[in-house]
Write a protein that holds these residues in place. Structure first.
Motif, PDB file in Angstrom:
ATOM      1  N   ILE A   1      57.450  36.151  42.486  1.00 35.58           N
ATOM      2  CA  ILE A   1      57.111  36.585  41.136  1.00 35.58           C
ATOM      3  C   ILE A   1      55.645  36.984  41.131  1.00 35.58           C
ATOM      4  N   VAL A   2      55.368  38.218  40.687  1.00 35.44           N
ATOM      5  CA  VAL A   2      53.998  38.714  40.702  1.00 35.44           C
ATOM      6  C   VAL A   2      53.585  39.158  39.305  1.00 35.44           C
ATOM      7  N   ALA A   3      52.298  39.509  39.187  1.00 29.96           N
ATOM      8  CA  ALA A   3      51.755  39.869  37.877  1.00 29.96           C
ATOM      9  C   ALA A   3      52.498  41.042  37.262  1.00 29.96           C
ATOM     10  N   GLU A   4      52.859  41.984  38.073  1.00 29.05           N
ATOM     11  CA  GLU A   4      53.576  43.157  37.580  1.00 29.05           C
ATOM     12  C   GLU A   4      54.854  42.768  36.838  1.00 29.05           C
ATOM     13  N   ASP A   5      55.479  41.669  37.246  1.00 21.54           N
ATOM     14  CA  ASP A   5      56.696  41.215  36.563  1.00 21.54           C
ATOM     15  C   ASP A   5      56.404  40.875  35.110  1.00 21.54           C
ATOM     16  N   PHE A   6      55.213  40.299  34.863  1.00 30.82           N
ATOM     17  CA  PHE A   6      54.886  39.950  33.483  1.00 30.82           C
ATOM     18  C   PHE A   6      54.552  41.186  32.675  1.00 30.82           C
ATOM     19  N   VAL A   7      53.863  42.122  33.312  1.00 25.27           N
ATOM     20  CA  VAL A   7      53.572  43.363  32.606  1.00 25.27           C
ATOM     21  C   VAL A   7      54.886  44.028  32.202  1.00 25.27           C
ATOM     22  N   TYR A   8      55.817  44.075  33.136  1.00 24.96           N
ATOM     23  CA  TYR A   8      57.127  44.667  32.846  1.00 24.96           C
ATOM     24  C   TYR A   8      57.819  43.920  31.717  1.00 24.96           C
ATOM     25  N   SER A   9      57.815  42.581  31.796  1.00 26.83           N
ATOM     26  CA  SER A   9      58.538  41.789  30.799  1.00 26.83           C
ATOM     27  C   SER A   9      57.951  41.974  29.399  1.00 26.83           C
ATOM     28  N   PHE A  10      56.598  41.974  29.312  1.00 29.27           N
ATOM     29  CA  PHE A  10      55.965  42.135  28.001  1.00 29.27           C
ATOM     30  C   PHE A  10      56.293  43.513  27.425  1.00 29.27           C
TER      31      PHE A  10
ATOM     32  N   SER B   1      36.506  35.416  34.222  1.00 27.57           N
ATOM     33  CA  SER B   1      37.013  36.764  33.999  1.00 27.57           C
ATOM     34  C   SER B   1      37.541  37.377  35.277  1.00 27.57           C
ATOM     35  N   ALA B   2      38.088  38.577  35.114  1.00 26.75           N
ATOM     36  CA  ALA B   2      38.678  39.270  36.267  1.00 26.75           C
ATOM     37  C   ALA B   2      37.934  40.588  36.452  1.00 26.75           C
ATOM     38  N   PRO B   3      38.135  41.221  37.601  1.00 30.74           N
ATOM     39  CA  PRO B   3      37.407  42.469  37.862  1.00 30.74           C
ATOM     40  C   PRO B   3      37.700  43.540  36.831  1.00 30.74           C
ATOM     41  N   ASN B   4      36.760  44.444  36.704  1.00 31.31           N
ATOM     42  CA  ASN B   4      36.896  45.524  35.741  1.00 31.31           C
ATOM     43  C   ASN B   4      37.807  46.618  36.285  1.00 31.31           C
TER      44      ASN B   4
ATOM     45  N   GLU C   1      47.786  43.967  31.468  1.00 31.62           N
ATOM     46  CA  GLU C   1      47.454  44.619  32.730  1.00 31.62           C
ATOM     47  C   GLU C   1      47.624  43.659  33.901  1.00 31.62           C
ATOM     48  N   ALA C   2      48.158  44.171  34.999  1.00 26.45           N
ATOM     49  CA  ALA C   2      48.200  43.383  36.236  1.00 26.45           C
ATOM     50  C   ALA C   2      46.981  43.792  37.061  1.00 26.45           C
ATOM     51  N   VAL C   3      45.953  43.001  36.975  1.00 24.47           N
ATOM     52  CA  VAL C   3      44.706  43.349  37.666  1.00 24.47           C
ATOM     53  C   VAL C   3      44.922  43.362  39.175  1.00 24.47           C
ATOM     54  N   ASP C   4      45.630  42.360  39.660  1.00 25.45           N
ATOM     55  CA  ASP C   4      46.139  42.420  41.026  1.00 25.45           C
ATOM     56  C   ASP C   4      47.447  41.659  41.051  1.00 25.45           C
TER      57      ASP C   4
ATOM     58  N   TYR D   1      48.297  38.759  41.447  1.00 25.06           N
ATOM     59  CA  TYR D   1      48.383  37.418  40.868  1.00 25.06           C
ATOM     60  C   TYR D   1      47.432  37.206  39.707  1.00 25.06           C
ATOM     61  N   THR D   2      47.015  38.286  39.068  1.00 23.98           N
ATOM     62  CA  THR D   2      46.145  38.143  37.900  1.00 23.98           C
ATOM     63  C   THR D   2      46.650  39.015  36.777  1.00 23.98           C
ATOM     64  N   VAL D   3      46.813  38.397  35.602  1.00 25.98           N
ATOM     65  CA  VAL D   3      47.282  39.118  34.425  1.00 25.98           C
ATOM     66  C   VAL D   3      46.194  39.070  33.371  1.00 25.98           C
ATOM     67  N   ARG D   4      45.882  40.214  32.766  1.00 27.58           N
ATOM     68  CA  ARG D   4      44.899  40.212  31.683  1.00 27.58           C
ATOM     69  C   ARG D   4      45.559  40.739  30.425  1.00 27.58           C
ATOM     70  N   ILE D   5      45.329  40.049  29.314  1.00 29.96           N
ATOM     71  CA  ILE D   5      45.914  40.457  28.044  1.00 29.96           C
ATOM     72  C   ILE D   5      44.798  40.709  27.047  1.00 29.96           C
ATOM     73  N   SER D   6      44.785  41.905  26.434  1.00 25.11           N
ATOM     74  CA  SER D   6      43.776  42.237  25.427  1.00 25.11           C
ATOM     75  C   SER D   6      44.412  42.205  24.058  1.00 25.11           C
ATOM     76  N   LEU D   7      43.778  41.477  23.149  1.00 26.51           N
ATOM     77  CA  LEU D   7      44.334  41.385  21.802  1.00 26.51           C
ATOM     78  C   LEU D   7      43.573  42.301  20.870  1.00 26.51           C
ATOM     79  N   SER D   8      44.210  42.680  19.781  1.00 22.39           N
ATOM     80  CA  SER D   8      43.549  43.566  18.828  1.00 22.39           C
ATOM     81  C   SER D   8      42.660  42.782  17.887  1.00 22.39           C
ATOM     82  N   GLN D   9      42.824  41.488  17.836  1.00 22.13           N
ATOM     83  CA  GLN D   9      41.942  40.658  17.025  1.00 22.13           C
ATOM     84  C   GLN D   9      41.976  39.257  17.610  1.00 22.13           C
ATOM     85  N   PRO D  10      40.997  38.415  17.275  1.00 28.59           N
ATOM     86  CA  PRO D  10      41.010  37.068  17.861  1.00 28.59           C
ATOM     87  C   PRO D  10      42.243  36.291  17.419  1.00 28.59           C
ATOM     88  N   ALA D  11      42.815  35.578  18.347  1.00 28.15           N
ATOM     89  CA  ALA D  11      43.978  34.750  18.034  1.00 28.15           C
ATOM     90  C   ALA D  11      43.891  33.491  18.882  1.00 28.15           C
TER      91      ALA D  11
END
Lengths: 355, 306, 657
Positions: free
Chosen positions: C122-131, C205-208, C260-263, C265-275
């Motif tokens: 199971i890799v990060a891309e799987d979560f990107v796909y699922s979301f 944090s993760a790479p840009n 985003e799947a940064v690599d 094994y890294t998933v980054r999620i950006s929200l539109s407002q703080p939650a």
């Protein structure tokens, strides 16, 4: 003789027995006959016989026979008792103990289900002969009130089906030919409709504002299910009656068709109609109970035996009396109605006896 | 005979189509839909759902689609149960209902005919009273009262059998449902058999058989029973119709995954393909069974000819 | 002259005697047992759990039902999992995560040994796909709204469009067309990266990446998908009208959504407002991993037992619909060594007494929440296998405020004050009376406001002021002749507990106000429809359980602008108060702002709060690792069967760590 008449009767099982006896029957031309026709034939014979014996009519004969049959007398009395108890019972109980069927105690300690003849601290007490339901309401009062509703539903729905069925069957039978064919075909089609879904959709489509409105809906819904067999019976009757002399006479003197049907023929079909109606009432009551089981029957604050029993099933593991009392009362009433119906049938046609 | 069968079949098919159409119309008229949840869906999501299930097309298109599918024996996919075809659901639930129904009816036949015959032969004995009394009760006590009482005694108190659920066949789970379902039929069949047998036993040809010197047993088995069974056979037709509603109740009380249960759930869920599939199936089954009953009737009584 | 009874009469007599004898079976001795029913542990490590209704699907994002949710927890895993006692997020496929300084961006670090049930990693891309799949309009998930916090998540799900200048390639920005008077602070997740503000503490944090840059640009303006709705908006706003001339509409794609799947094994999620509560949300089934290859291969049949592949501690063994779903341990699961149950059987039942009876006879080991019928509580509550705990769920009565007489706030307040909720809770035995719109005692530190208490005198006075005076009769009862009883009713879905509740309200209003409100029950789906479309007059039942552990999940019910929350009430100020609260960084301050919004809601009285629910289920003492937590969600990997009676649970297992 039309093909349809050879079809197996879809009415109550006992009519199937009638058919078999007719087939084995006394006269050759009764072979290939339908049960309705058998009833009709015997009825007409009795009517003729009645006219020959001076003074005594079919109905008085029937009544005398009915009274001689102790079981149906018992049935009649039981039904009358239950009806009376249902009508007057809640009133009497309120006078005696102050409990109404929907009185919910305000004392939290009483908001429970007590066994029969038990008081809150466990000792014997006369206040609740049938115990209470989950909210502390007296079960006896509720069962009696349930009787009001159940019997009312039974009787009125049967009346509805009677009115529709008799009219339909009489018209179909009298007009005959293609009209009769078409009308009876419609009956066949309606027979194969699974009525459960019709009722569910019907009851949810025409939403009623009140519990009473829901009752009216039930009358219509249940009535519209049981008229089919009534129509068949009446039609069979009318088929045989319409070529009798009194009908020909009426036609010759220019009586209009509707009058012929409803003033001359229908009254002569009443024998089997009454029998079938009396046997329909318990069927309808059972159907209403079934609908209550699914949640489509009477709505609170009204309650019928069916809905009381359904509520009682929920707690059978802990409070079995909530099911048993309404269930047994209902069974006894249906029991008595069946006897009454059997008795009526015996009274109106002794040749259809079982023993 | 063949002519009769063909004629009946020709009538049956339009009847079934009418049945389906009426059901379809009634479903459409009812309010509510199958995707409602506790919270009102945002309109965009609701639009997505409606598009997905083709609910946004005009009604005649939807009707044509449904009927077309039926003629191909494809009832489509259930709306509420994702990915499950109606045919698969029916195929799965039919064995459950059929098992319970057939076992119940066989039990009713076995017990009913035996009890009724013995009651007829030993008329007015204790045996007669007892079995006819039970028969009276069987007709008057509703099945949803009888069932829970049986459960109370044999399951909740004695722990002998499970109180509900389906565990395949054979298993202890079928005992109470079959008993509950068969009760009313046992009662009717016993009464019918008894009445029929009594009628027959008084008749001429039985007297002839007896006077010929045949043993009582031969008299009963070879002659009386056959005549006495006629009403039972003709009762089978309407019994099947009752079996449907009886099965619904029993399946609900005992939590069995049969056709009746699916049927009710589908109605409550407004699951149109499933409702129509089951309705069509039941309509066909009922009509075919009635036809078979009529044929059996003709076979049993040689005086009846179509 | 009485003659000898005929045979038929004798028969009848016998039958009647049998019937009457049956009534004597009313005496059922209450067994004095420690537990409710048999307590023999099963021979194998198999749990038989009564799950309630038949699950409609095994595809996690699609269904929002409770029975499905419990199954999904067994079969699928997400970035985080629920803690069995507190429901706080604990590491699952993500072994750690970091959040930025205003809770608007999250970074998850996945473990390297997570595997599907077919052995694939199971890799990060799987979560990107699922979301993305969960938000896709084609899937039409009923839970999609939970992911709306993710940037452009809502826009994508609604099929909205961006507005782009075809020559320059520039998009119109949302902030240029904002309507609200308040200054909306930009969340850290949207500020350009070069602003120099410290985003994360330490090195979480993760790479840009270029996608990250895209996320850190101001939000683009989105317009509705349908031409009609777009035209309406455009025509109403002159500035907008001018701006969209000569521009093209570009549909929002899945690739625009802020995950985003940064690599690998890294998933980054950006929200539109703080939650701040977002990490707790991620244990919801919408966010659990689903197998892309299998779905693409089999389409809507991917969940069939022959095809299905799962990411959780268990995998599907057999599914007998309407009967049971059997799952077994997944040998490829990363934590396989700690999963002790070999199999779980999820039983389907339709009603509570059936479930309880199965449990009593020993055919099931535990039942779902809210299964012990209220009248049974006196008997069952005293047993040691009864599970009692606070629950994040409330019961209330919705008021249709769009029609008279209920559009008068005095009338609404009167009806609220005429119900004695304390007595009601006492009769329910385990719930707590409620005067607010969030469950009591669930959110530590939340200053829950209080609504009006039970005050029938005041209620009558208010009714009088509203033009419906209440008179007292000679026998002490009340009547309110002027009140239009035909304009009100109380609707609910058919269920015995609902009926009991309805009858209680009816009796209270009758006793205290002299008004008999008619009751109307209906089948569940019809009821939901009627309530959503405001087709009822007066009152309707409402029950809401938390989607995640935050008061916002309740208050959010009334924040939808079109007012389709079952009552017809909506106020801009209320929505703005909630928005402001969510933008607050300090947790306590946020709570205070939400409580203020809640008070505003209570003062407007579109609902009559009734009670805070409590959990209400039973489990055999030999079942360990299951706790009556506030959401009744059970991570099954922690559950096991204990055979040593000394170690059984005698009573509610300790919830404090």
């Amino acid at each position: 003789m039309m093909e349809e008449d050879k079809q197996t009767s879809h009415s109550r099982a006992d009519s199937a027995y009638v058919e078999s006896s007719a087939i084995r029957g006394r006269r050759d031309d009764l072979i290939h006959t339908s049960p309705e026709l058998a009833i009709a034939e015997t009825d007409v014979r009795l009517a003729e016989r009645g006219e020959m014996v001076s003074g005594s009519s079919l109905w008085r004969d029937a009544w005398r026979r009915l009274l001689k049959n102790r079981l149906s007398v018992f049935g009649m009395i039981a039904v009358a008792l239950v009806t009376l108890a249902s009508l007057l019972g809640p009133f009497i109980i309120r006078k005696a103990t102050g409990y109404t069927p929907d009185y919910i105690p305000t004392d939290a300690a009483l908001l429970k289900s007590f066994p029969p003849f038990t008081s809150p601290n466990g000792t014997f007490s006369w206040t609740h002969p049938m115990g209470t339901d989950n909210q502390g309401r007296d079960l006896l009062a509720r069962v009696l009130q349930g009787g009001q509703i159940s019997l009312m539903v039974g009787i009125i729905s049967t009346l509805v089906s009677l009115i529709i069925g008799v009219s339909y069957g009489a018209i179909a039978g009298y007009l005959g030919g293609r009209v009769d064919n078409a009308l009876m075909r419609l009956v066949d089609v309606l027979y194969s409709l699974p009525y459960v879904i019709i009722i569910i959709v019907l009851l949810s489509m025409f939403r009623s504002q009140t519990a009473r409105g829901q009752l009216v809906l039930l009358f219509v819904a249940l009535g519209s299910v049981s008229w089919l067999t009534m129509a068949r019976i009446v039609r069979g009757q009318v088929l045989s009656l319409k070529n009798q002399e009194f009908v020909l006479a009426a036609r010759a003197t220019g009586v209009s068709t509707p009058r012929i049907i409803f003033r001359h023929i229908v009254p002569n079909t009443l024998g089997p109609v009454v029998v079938y109606a009396t046997l329909t009432i318990p069927t309808v009551m059972l159907t209403e109970a079934f609908l209550s089981f699914l949640g489509f029957g009477v709505q609170p604050p009204l309650a019928s035996w069916g809905s009381l029993a359904t509520d009682g099933i929920q707690n059978i593991a802990i409070f079995p009396w909530q099911l048993i009392f309404p269930g047994v009362t209902m069974a006894l009433t249906l029991f008595s109605l069946n006897f009454l119906g059997d008795g009526l049938r015996d009274a109106l046609d002794p040749q259809m006896r079982k023993f | 005979m063949l002519r009769f069968i063909t004629r009946r079949l020709l009538i049956t098919i339009p009847t079934i189509l009418v049945v389906i159409t009426v059901t379809w119309v009634l479903i459409r008229l009812a309010p509510g839909n199958f995707y409602s949840g506790e919270k009102r869906l945002p309109p965009a999501i609701e639009k997505n759902i409606r598009e997905k299930y083709g609910l946004d097309k005009p009604w005649y298109e939807q009707y044509a689609k449904t009927m077309g599918g039926i003629l191909r024996w494809d009832f489509g996919t259930s709306l509420k149960y994702e990915g499950q075809s109606v045919n698969a659901i029916i195929a799965r639930s039919l064995p459950v209902s059929a098992t319970i129904g057939i076992l119940a009816y066989l039990l009713a036949l076995g017990v009913g005919i035996t009890a009724g015959s013995i009651a007829a032969l030993k008329q007015n004995s204790k045996w007669d009273y007892a079995s006819m009394a039970l028969a009276m009760l069987g007709i008057s006590v509703p099945n949803f009262v009888l069932g829970p009482i049986l459960v109370l005694i044999f399951s909740l108190t004695l722990y002998w059998v499970p109180p509900s659920r389906w565990a395949g066949f054979p298993s202890r789970n079928i005992i109470l449902p079959v008993l509950t379902l068969s009760a009313i039929y046992m009662a009717y069949i016993a009464r019918l058999t008894r009445a029929g047998m009594l009628e027959v036993l008084r008749s001429d040809y039985i007297r002839t058989a007896r006077s010929k010197g045949l043993s009582e047993r031969a008299v009963v088995m070879r002659h009386a029973l056959r005549g006495g069974l006629l009403p039972v056979v003709s009762y089978t037709g309407p019994a099947l119709a009752f079996l449907l509603t009886g099965t619904v109740v029993v399946e609900r009380i005992f939590a069995l995954p049969g056709l009746g249960n699916y049927f009710i759930q589908a109605s409550l869920n407004r699951d149109e393909p499933l409702i129509i599939g089951i309705v069509a199936f039941i309509a066909i089954a009922l009509l075919v069974m009635n036809l078979l009953v009529d044929i059996a009737y003709a076979y049993l009584d040689p005086r009846i000819r179509y | 002259m009485v003659t000898v009874p005929t045979p038929r009469e004798r028969t009848a007599l016998v039958a009647i005697i049998m019937l009457v004898a049956a009534t004597s079976s009313c005496q059922v001795a209450a067994k004095n047992e420690e537990f409710f029913g048999k307590t023999t542990p099963p021979t194998r490590n198999v749990l038989r759990y009564i799950n309630g209704d038949e699950p409609e699907t095994l595809d996690p994002p699609i269904s929002s039902g409770q029975p499905e949710a419990r199954i999904f927890i067994a079969l699928y895993e997400g970035l985080v999992e629920y803690d069995p006692k507190t429901l706080a997020p604990v590491p699952a496929i993500a072994e750690s995560w970091g959040v930025n300084n205003d809770s608007s961006e999250y970074v998850f670090h996945l473990r390297h040994n997570a595997r599907w049930s077919n052995g694939d990693p199971i890799v990060a891309e799987d979560f990107v796909y699922s979301f993305r799949r969960g938000l896709s309009p084609e899937l039409a998930s009923r839970n999609a709204y939970l992911a709306y916090y993710i940037k452009y998540g809502q826009a994508y799900n609604e099929g909205a469009v961006f507005v782009r200048n075809p020559q320059t390639g520039e998009f119109l920005l949302e902030k240029d067309f904002a309507h609200s008077d308040q200054e909306v602070p930009e969340s850290l997740s949207q500020k350009p990266l070069s602003s120099g503000e410290a985003e994360y503490k330490g090195s979480d944090s993760a790479p840009n990446t270029s996608f990250h840059q895209f996320m850190h640009s101001p939000a683009r303006l989105t317009l509705p998908a349908s031409e009609k709705a777009r035209k309406k908006l455009i025509d109403a706003d002159a500035k907008l009208q001018a701006a969209v001339r000569d521009k093209e509409f570009v549909p929002v794609r899945a690739e625009d959504v802020g995950i985003e799947a940064v690599d690998d094994y890294t998933v980054r999620i950006s929200l539109s407002q703080p939650a701040p509560y977002f990490s707790g949300l991620l244990a919801h089934q919408l966010f659990r991993a689903v197998p892309r290859k299998v779905i693409e291969k089999y389409g809507e049949h991917w969940t069939e037992p022959a095809h299905i592949v799962t990411s959780g501690a268990f995998k599907v063994k057999a599914w007998r619909p309407y009967s049971e779903l059997v799952v077994e341990r997944n040998p490829f699961y990363w934590d396989f060594a700690n999963v002790r149950l070999e199999e779980i059987h999820f039983y389907t039942t339709q009603d509570n007494p059936t479930a309880m009876n199965l449990y009593k006879v020993g055919e099931a080991d535990a039942v779902l929440n809210h299964t012990v019928p209220n009248p049974w509580l006196d008997v069952v509550r005293s047993k040691k296998d009864y599970m009692d705990g606070a629950e994040a769920a409330i019961v209330y009565v919705l008021i249709n405020v769009t029609r008279p007489p209920m559009n008068d706030i005095r009338v609404r307040r009167a009806f609220n004050m005429a119900i004695d909720k304390v007595t009601y809770s006492q009769s329910r035995r385990i719930t707590k009376p409620l005067s607010a719109f969030t469950p009591e005692g669930i959110f530590p530190g939340y200053p829950q406001p209080k609504g009006d208490p039970f005050n029938p005198e005041q209620a009558r006075k208010l009714l009088g002021e509203a033009g419906f005076p209440v008179m007292q009769r000679a026998d002490g009862s009340y009547e309110c002749a002027k009140f239009p009883v035909d304009q009100v009713e109380y609707v609910f879905n058919t269920q015995s507990s609902n009926r009991t509740m309805a009858e209680f309200f009816q009796a209270q209003w009758k006793q205290n106000l002299g008004i008999t409100v008619p009751l109307r029950s209906m089948e569940f789906r019809t009821f939901l429809n009627v309530r959503a479309k405001l087709e009822y007059k007066g009152f309707a039942l409402g029950i809401w359980g938390a989607d995640y552990m935050d008061p916002f999940t309740f208050l959010n019910l009334f924040s939808t602008p079109t007012g389709d929350n079952g009552s017809g009430w909506w106020d801009q100020r209320y929505s703005e108060m909630l928005d402001a609260a969510n933008r607050t960084l300090d947790k306590q301050k946020r709570y205070e702002l939400m409580a203020r919004a809640e008070k505003f809601l209570l003062d407007a009285q579109p609902v009559i709060p009734i009670e805070t629910s409590a959990t209400n289920w039973v489990k055999k003492p030999y079942v360990k690792g299951m706790y009556p937590n506030a959401g009744s969600l059970f991570p099954w990997k922690f559950v096991y069967i204990e055979r040593d009676p000394a170690k059984w649970d005698y009573g509610v297992p300790a919830m404090a760590d």
